[in-house]
Motif scaffolding. Structure first.
Motif, PDB file in Angstrom:
ATOM      1  N   ILE A 266      45.894  49.951  43.178  1.00 34.80           N
ATOM      2  CA  ILE A 266      46.869  49.158  42.160  1.00 34.80           C
ATOM      3  C   ILE A 266      46.788  47.553  42.626  1.00 34.80           C
ATOM      4  O   ILE A 266      46.741  46.943  41.455  1.00 34.80           O
ATOM      5  N   LEU A 267      46.823  47.359  43.782  1.00 34.42           N
ATOM      6  CA  LEU A 267      46.675  45.779  43.887  1.00 34.42           C
ATOM      7  C   LEU A 267      45.246  45.217  43.575  1.00 34.42           C
ATOM      8  O   LEU A 267      45.232  44.193  42.836  1.00 34.42           O
ATOM      9  N   ARG A 269      43.385  46.364  41.039  1.00 37.52           N
ATOM     10  CA  ARG A 269      43.467  46.253  39.648  1.00 37.52           C
ATOM     11  C   ARG A 269      44.257  44.892  39.131  1.00 37.52           C
ATOM     12  O   ARG A 269      43.883  44.269  38.145  1.00 37.52           O
ATOM     13  N   SER A 270      45.392  44.740  39.923  1.00 36.64           N
ATOM     14  CA  SER A 270      46.330  43.669  39.488  1.00 36.64           C
ATOM     15  C   SER A 270      45.608  42.501  39.570  1.00 36.64           C
ATOM     16  O   SER A 270      45.646  41.347  38.744  1.00 36.64           O
ATOM     17  N   TYR A 271      44.915  42.162  40.733  1.00 34.99           N
ATOM     18  CA  TYR A 271      43.915  40.829  40.776  1.00 34.99           C
ATOM     19  C   TYR A 271      43.028  40.922  39.843  1.00 34.99           C
ATOM     20  O   TYR A 271      42.669  39.730  39.516  1.00 34.99           O
ATOM     21  N   GLN A 273      42.863  41.797  36.775  1.00 29.89           N
ATOM     22  CA  GLN A 273      43.520  41.405  35.453  1.00 29.89           C
ATOM     23  C   GLN A 273      43.805  40.009  35.649  1.00 29.89           C
ATOM     24  O   GLN A 273      43.625  39.350  34.511  1.00 29.89           O
ATOM     25  N   MET A 274      44.628  39.547  36.529  1.00 28.01           N
ATOM     26  CA  MET A 274      44.912  38.232  36.580  1.00 28.01           C
ATOM     27  C   MET A 274      43.717  37.320  36.556  1.00 28.01           C
ATOM     28  O   MET A 274      43.549  36.404  36.134  1.00 28.01           O
ATOM     29  N   ARG A 277      42.013  36.752  33.069  1.00 30.44           N
ATOM     30  CA  ARG A 277      42.682  36.162  32.098  1.00 30.44           C
ATOM     31  C   ARG A 277      42.429  34.661  31.867  1.00 30.44           C
ATOM     32  O   ARG A 277      42.768  34.138  30.935  1.00 30.44           O
ATOM     33  N   GLU A 316      37.601  45.501  39.524  1.00 26.59           N
ATOM     34  CA  GLU A 316      37.965  46.518  38.363  1.00 26.59           C
ATOM     35  C   GLU A 316      37.072  47.831  38.829  1.00 26.59           C
ATOM     36  O   GLU A 316      37.569  48.859  38.542  1.00 26.59           O
TER      37      GLU A 316
END
Length: 346
Positions: A266-267, A269-271, A273-274, A277, A316
């Protein structure tokens, strides 16, 4: 010693001390410090804690630390015998300031601001201002007067933590490049000839001149027992990343950790996405913060990439498939020893 912590703490736990201070007429009846103001009639006690990290300048630059200020000189001395505990020795204060600046090689004329002791007492403020005028303010033109102020008008007199509070304020002034207005100031104390002394009080936010190559601040702190202390701070050069000609900082390593593999996924994937962007922050800064500022848990991964987009792609793929060519994952060895647990039962 590669680094050290220094600080002070003041907590008001018992009534006896303020009762004695009140009977001795040390405290302001309205509960406010009014440093260098015509209404100065005693100080207000305050609670607080302050800690600074001291580190060799070269090591801080090497490690990419945020350097708020550098210490150019320090010194302490003693008042000796005076007419009473409320009567500081201007001669001792002046001797200390002259010695510290002589030893540090900093001219008085280069000092842009002094964080004064400034308790807001009718006796102490004029004596301290007079000392600053005979030393740091001497020979200055009106438009080059040295700014003086005191944090005590904002947060009260922190007593055992007052010195570090003043030091932190002065360091922040150097770091931000400006001096805030003096709080609780209505009319400057008429017993202090500010213009003649070459000093003045800031009444609004006052930036330092951009043309000043070397900017210095002084910090005064005096104790009830007669101890005087002064510190000279200098504006620090900010550490710079060793960037390539194309503007990048080369390959970076991002380290992430979680309590279990699911959290790590989860972490990641969060990074991803950040990073995908857009570059809101430099990639090296993101990697530095993740490595230094986050807790290290048992399940860990590291990813190597030269750009935010490349790192986002690797993360990813790891989040989707559990592996990637430039991602290394594993588990940290468990600690054999037990750790202490602190319980506050409230």
């Amino acid at each position: 010693v590669s680094m050290a912590l220094a600080g002070g703490v003041n907590v008001m736990l018992r009534p006896e001390y303020p009762m004695i201070m009140g009977k001795g007429h040390f405290l302001a009846p309205d509960g406010y410090c009014k440093s260098f103001d015509e209404r100065a009639n005693g100080y207000a006690r305050g609670e607080g804690a302050g800690v600074i990290l001291l580190k060799p300048y070269a090591a801080a630059m090497r490690d990419g630390d945020h350097v708020y200020a550098t210490i150019r000189g320090t010194g302490v001395n003693q008042d000796g015998r005076t007419d009473g505990i409320t009567m500081p020795s201007g001669e001792a204060q002046e001797a200390l300031i002259r010695r510290v600046y002589a030893q540090s090689g900093v001219p008085f004329s280069d000092v842009r601001y002094v964080e004064a002791h400034g308790t807001g007492t009718p006796v102490g403020d004029p004596i301290e201002a007079g000392v600053l005028g005979r030393t740091i303010g001497a020979g200055r033109e009106v438009d080059d007067a040295c700014l003086i102020g005191s944090a005590k008008s904002t947060i009260g007199h922190l007593e055992a933590a007052a010195g570090v509070a003043g030091l932190i304020k002065a360091a922040l002034c150097l770091d931000r490049g400006a001096v805030p207005p003096q709080a609780n100031l209505q009319n400057p104390n008429p017993k202090i000839p500010f213009q003649e002394l070459g000093i003045r009080l800031p009444t609004s936010l006052e930036p330092f001149s951009q043309g000043d190559e070397d900017v210095y601040c002084g910090v005064n702190s005096f104790g009830f027992g007669g101890t005087n202390a002064h510190v000279v701070l200098q504006r620090a050069e900010k550490p710079r990343s060793e960037e390539k000609k194309d503007g990048s900082a080369g390959e970076q390593i991002l380290t992430l950790s979680g309590r279990d593999p699911k959290v790590l996924t989860i972490l990641a994937r969060s990074y991803a996405q950040m990073l995908s962007r857009g570059r809101r922050a430099a990639l090296e800064d993101i990697c530095h913060s993740a490595r230094i500022r986050r807790s290290a848990h048992e399940c860990r991964l590291s990813v190597v990439a030269a750009s935010a987009a490349e790192m986002a792609t690797e993360l990813e793929q790891f989040a989707a498939h559990g592996y990637s060519d430039h991602v290394i994952q594993g588990k940290a060895a468990r600690r054999a020893e037990t750790r202490p647990v602190f319980v506050f039962t409230g």
